[in-house]
Design a protein around this motif. Structure first.
Motif, PDB file in Angstrom:
ATOM      1  N   LYS A   1       0.812  -1.219   0.000  1.00  0.00           N
ATOM      2  CA  LYS A   1       0.000   0.000   0.000  1.00  0.00           C
ATOM      3  C   LYS A   1       0.850   1.276   0.000  1.00  0.00           C
ATOM      4  CE  LYS A   1      -3.904  -2.204   0.104  1.00  0.00           C
ATOM      5  NZ  LYS A   1      -4.833  -2.161  -1.062  1.00  0.00           N
ATOM      6  N   THR A   2       2.080   1.181   0.465  1.00  0.00           N
ATOM      7  CA  THR A   2       2.948   2.368   0.529  1.00  0.00           C
ATOM      8  C   THR A   2       4.071   2.339  -0.505  1.00  0.00           C
ATOM      9  OG1 THR A   2       4.369   1.295   2.159  1.00  0.00           O
ATOM     10  CG2 THR A   2       2.537   2.642   3.010  1.00  0.00           C
ATOM     11  N   ASN A   3       4.154   1.260  -1.272  1.00  0.00           N
ATOM     12  CA  ASN A   3       5.264   1.059  -2.223  1.00  0.00           C
ATOM     13  C   ASN A   3       6.613   1.048  -1.515  1.00  0.00           C
ATOM     14  OD1 ASN A   3       3.708   0.922  -4.622  1.00  0.00           O
ATOM     15  ND2 ASN A   3       3.489   3.166  -4.580  1.00  0.00           N
ATOM     16  N   ASN A   4       6.598   0.753  -0.219  1.00  0.00           N
ATOM     17  CA  ASN A   4       7.815   0.790   0.588  1.00  0.00           C
ATOM     18  C   ASN A   4       8.180  -0.620   1.034  1.00  0.00           C
ATOM     19  OD1 ASN A   4       9.880   1.239   2.412  1.00  0.00           O
ATOM     20  ND2 ASN A   4       8.870   2.981   3.410  1.00  0.00           N
ATOM     21  N   PRO A   5       9.259  -1.188   0.495  1.00  0.00           N
ATOM     22  CA  PRO A   5       9.622  -2.567   0.854  1.00  0.00           C
ATOM     23  C   PRO A   5       9.954  -2.758   2.318  1.00  0.00           C
ATOM     24  CG  PRO A   5      11.379  -1.486  -0.408  1.00  0.00           C
ATOM     25  CD  PRO A   5      10.182  -0.596  -0.478  1.00  0.00           C
ATOM     26  N   SER A   6      10.231  -1.674   3.057  1.00  0.00           N
ATOM     27  CA  SER A   6      10.510  -1.802   4.489  1.00  0.00           C
ATOM     28  C   SER A   6       9.324  -2.395   5.234  1.00  0.00           C
ATOM     29  CB  SER A   6      10.862  -0.440   5.095  1.00  0.00           C
ATOM     30  OG  SER A   6      12.037   0.094   4.526  1.00  0.00           O
ATOM     31  N   TYR A   7       8.111  -2.249   4.663  1.00  0.00           N
ATOM     32  CA  TYR A   7       6.907  -2.697   5.354  1.00  0.00           C
ATOM     33  C   TYR A   7       6.376  -4.038   4.840  1.00  0.00           C
ATOM     34  CZ  TYR A   7       6.488   2.175   6.993  1.00  0.00           C
ATOM     35  OH  TYR A   7       6.702   3.390   7.577  1.00  0.00           O
TER      36      TYR A   7
END
Length: 900
Positions: A320-326
């Motif tokens: 949902k955030t395009n952030n692989p950290s999540y």
């Protein structure tokens, strides 16, 4: 403590660089810089001559013409790293510009209340020392729309004037300085235009903070600056860069503190640190939540901390955030507790986020930051106190509620950590709660309601907190003052700094947009000891012995701190090597070309010429003033002031019934408790001087003769208000009594031809019948109605709005009366007609003592004009103030009847 003035070469070089711009200009004097009561700045150099001076300065300072960005624009840039004393540099520049070139009008333009207060503090700190060097003290004051007399003094005075103001003071057409339809205009023009006639030198402090928008450029242009001199460490607009002190140079030369970055992070908990529960939805279907998290924009590679859309169970936060950290954060449960009523979001990796709480990892980070800050503080304090240097630590937070709210998590963490660490440095002693409270200070924006704000908008409503922290800068530096840790809002960091800030911790729960140079700049200044003397380190000092070292403790969201800092340096200087080692929507009426045509009547022309012959005679004034008489009268009148007791009242009413007809109750009694106020004699003298313009010596003589100082204690502000009014009235009366006018033998020429002006329809009125011109320029509805009344009156021969160049000189500036009028009347005895000459001042009242409608300066000028027209003999009759034509006609009849 008094901060000591230093003669630092780099500061002197910056000052001289500006002064040399005008080398060769004719020095400003009373004779060549005054016109029509306005003292201006003049520069007799051509643009080519100024450019030649600038090129010579650049050669001396080692700046290439390309880097300087030479321009014919009247903009000058001075670039100095934060913490190197740019405020003091431009204050000293003002003194030098008056000393060498006679310039007297300066405006310091600031982006915020905080910076404005800092400048006022700088003037107060160094006034006495600078006066001993230069032999004068400029009149430096902050602009206040309720004290326009100070603006009038700025415009007229021969003594150096420094007006400190925010851009918000005049950045829209509805601001008082821009208003053209006012009864208290300066010489019938908006104050902004009158200031423009002074050609002030504008000093722009941090101009990149909103001073180069299209609207700001337009509004500043109205001030008609002789030159704009920009001071900043981070210029966005660069023109004619005269002087540059880079972070690297100031760092290398030991002009600022060295920087230590102590980064606090937790490993394998990155995402928890960056998630907050923003919104919950229960109702139809499954529960949903919105989370605040880091969003990655793949096209720009920029990360923003913002709110997601609605999320359901099994949604993956990484997707949902395009952030692989999540990617390891998939929502496994959204639950509302029956016991607490609070919602919990649980992720597949076991992490939980509870409603109304920050994620647990962030609190842990804050605890570590505070812990290290306190350790550094104690270590430095013990070393510095022996040298007479107080250590201050600054903690930035981004939510005031985390320190002042119902659950002040940061304040609680600080108390907890301080108790534990204090014992390590104080032989196992436990600090008392009173001690822990006393060492904490804070400054946050506060609204009039008393609520604290998370942004600078609150400062515009209430600046008391700012004034306290800024005016108490020297007090904070004393070892006897208990405050050692200052908490502030991260968005409000610019404008306040203190030379003895040795540690800065930034406790944010999201990415900070504040520039790194700006944030660390709060603690870069070289420290001072208890004598106010700056203490420098030797350039080759060992790191263990270094005194001037700033420790910056950012949280996890600052892990790229150094990289971002270097990027900021690179964007300004082109290389990282330059860095330190570490409204009103009104847009105005449409303007048209309006032709004003002389009335062709031969009778009117003859009458007007004869009238002008009597009116045009010039006068000059002399004044005699008895100070002892003023002191005696003022003290006598002030001693008669009585002030009601300052009380708190409690009263009781027993209500029996409340109906549509009214209320029935029984009064149970009342109690009043007198309250005490605390005010010192020095405060009284200072406040009276501020309100009246009299010297401390004169006011001290007045106050020592007062017999009712007990009345002042009841309510000091009210007493000062009444006393100030009395003094101003006595001043006015004494000066008027000693004022005399004499004819000079000169006259204004008869210079009245048809003319054309560009103006809106609201600025003139048709006067085809009795007007000397077929149209009359008007500045208010009062003037409009008077013109219409005069034009329709049978007994009026002719009238006109007197030209702006017809002026009467007074001790407080030139006075321009409104209307000239000729009236005729037939003698009933012999049938002969006689003409009578009048000058009329229109105002919103017919009573000269109506201080709700007239300012003190207006009353004074009217009374001066009365004496002027007395010298013209019985030919010209002056009537002021006048609100309606009917009132004037009645008063004119009285005058005429006494003559005929």
């Amino acid at each position: 403590m008094i901060l000591k003035l230093e003669n630092l070469k780099y500061q002197e070089d910056a000052v001289k660089s500006v002064v040399k711009i005008f080398e060769g200009t004719e020095k400003n004097t009373f004779d060549n810089s005054c016109k029509e009561g306005i003292r201006s700045n003049i520069n007799t150099l051509s643009l080519d001559e100024v450019e030649s001076n600038i090129k010579n300065i650049l050669l001396e300072n080692g700046i290439s013409e390309e880097v300087a960005n030479l321009s014919n624009d009247k903009d000058i840039c001075v670039e100095m790293e934060t913490g190197t004393g740019k405020t003091l540099v431009y204050v000293k520049t003002i003194y030098e510009l008056f000393k060498h070139h006679g310039f007297t009008k300066f405006i310091i333009l600031v982006p915020s209340v905080a910076i404005r207060q800092n400048i006022i503090g700088t003037f107060k700190s160094f006034n006495t020392q600078l006066e001993s060097i230069y032999g004068f003290k400029p009149n430096a004051f902050e602009y206040d729309s309720k004290k326009l007399q100070k603006v009038t003094q700025f415009i007229e005075d021969q003594h150096p004037q420094v007006m400190i103001m925010t851009l918000a003071s005049f950045n829209s057409e509805d601001k008082i300085l821009n208003q053209a339809q006012r009864e208290d205009l300066f010489n019938n023009v908006p104050f902004i235009d009158a200031i423009g006639q002074c050609n002030p030198i504008i000093i722009m402090d941090e101009p990149q903070e909103g001073m180069d928008t299209d609207n700001s450029i337009k509004q500043i242009a109205k001030l008609n600056p002789l030159y704009k001199i920009r001071y900043s460490a981070t210029h966005k607009v660069m023109k004619n860069l005269l002087y540059r002190l880079t972070p690297y140079d100031s760092y290398k030369e030991g002009l600022v503190k060295k920087i230590e970055v102590l980064t606090v992070t937790e490993k394998n908990d990155e995402a928890t640190l960056k998630i907050e529960l923003s919104e919950i939805q229960f109702g139809k279907g499954d529960p949903k939540v919105k989370l605040k998290a880091w969003h990655l924009n793949k096209s720009t590679n920029k990360i923003d901390f913002k709110v997601t859309g609605w999320l359901n169970q099994n949604d993956n936060l990484g997707d949902k955030t395009n952030n692989p950290s999540y990617l390891n954060y998939t929502i496994s449960n959204i639950n509302k507790s029956l016991k607490t009523g609070l919602t919990t979001v649980t992720f597949s990796n076991g992490t939980e986020i509870l409603e109304k709480q920050i994620s647990g990892g962030l609190a842990n980070i804050w605890a570590l930051q505070i812990e290290w800050l306190i350790h550094r503080h104690f270590t430095k304090s013990q070393k510095l106190e022996s040298k007479g240097i107080k250590c201050l630590s600054l903690i930035f937070i981004d939510r005031v509620s985390n320190y002042m709210g119902e659950n002040p998590i940061i304040k609680n963490l600080f108390v907890e950590k301080y108790k534990a660490i204090y014992s390590e440095y104080n032989q196992g002693k436990v600090p008392s709660s009173e001690h822990i409270q006393s060492i904490q200070g804070y400054y946050f924006a506060q609204k009039a309601s008393g609520e604290f704000a998370d942004n600078e908008g609150g400062v515009k409503e209430q600046s008391k907190i700012y004034e306290l922290i800024l005016k108490g800068k020297e007090e904070l530096l004393t070892l006897s003052n208990p405050v050692q840790f200052v908490f502030s809002h991260s968005a409000l960091g610019v404008g306040w700094d203190n030379p003895n800030v040795f540690n800065i911790a930034t406790l944010n729960n999201s990415y900070s947009e504040i520039k790194k140079r700006q944030e660390i700049g709060r603690g870069l200044r070289i420290c001072v000891n208890q004598e106010g003397q700056r203490i420098y380190d030797a350039l080759d000092v060992d790191d263990n012995e270094r005194i001037n070292q700033l420790t910056v403790i950012p949280n996890e969201t600052y892990e790229t701190f150094v990289t971002q800092y270097q990027e900021e340096i690179k964007s300004v200087y082109g290389t990282t090597n330059a860095g330190a080692g570490m409204t009103h929507t009104h847009k105005g009426d449409a303007m048209d070309a309006v032709k004003f045509k002389r009335n062709s009547s031969a009778e009117m022309d003859k009458a007007f010429r004869e009238y002008w012959t009597a009116l045009a005679k010039k006068t000059e004034y002399t004044i005699a003033f008895d100070e002892e008489n003023l002191i005696t009268s003022a003290s006598e009148f002030i001693s008669k002031i009585t002030i009601p007791d300052f009380v708190i009242e409690a009263s009781s009413h027993l209500i029996h019934s409340i109906t549509e007809e009214g209320r029935t109750d029984t009064f149970g009694g009342t109690d009043k408790v007198k309250q005490k106020s605390y005010f010192t004699p020095l405060d009284l003298i200072e406040e009276l001087s501020e309100n009246t313009g009299l010297s401390y010596t004169t006011l001290f003589s007045i106050v020592t003769r007062l017999t009712n100082l007990n009345e002042m204690v009841k309510n000091p502000p009210r007493f000062i208000h009444e006393a100030s009014t009395i003094i101003r009235n006595v001043e006015l009366d004494k000066m008027i009594r000693g004022l005399d006018y004499n004819l000079t033998g000169e006259s204004y020429p008869f210079d009245f031809d048809d003319f054309v002006k560009n103006m809106p329809a609201t600025r003139f009125v048709e006067t085809p019948n009795k007007g000397v011109f077929d149209k009359m320029i008007i500045d208010s509805d009062v003037e409009r109605n008077f013109s219409l009344g005069a034009d329709a009156a049978a007994e009026v021969v002719c009238f006109l709005k007197l030209p702006s160049w017809y002026k009467i000189s007074t001790p407080i500036g030139n006075y321009e009366p409104d209307f000239g009028l000729v009236m005729k009347r037939k003698n009933l005895k012999n049938g002969n007609e006689k003409e009578f000459y009048f000058v009329i001042e229109t105002k919103g009242t017919n009573d000269i003592n109506d201080k709700s409608a007239l300012t003190e300066s207006e009353i004074y000028k009217i009374r001066c004009a009365m004496k002027h027209f007395e010298k013209l003999g019985l030919e010209v009759h002056y009537k002021a103030p006048v609100k309606e034509f009917t009132y004037f006609k009645t008063e004119a009849d009285k005058i005429i009847n006494t003559i005929m």
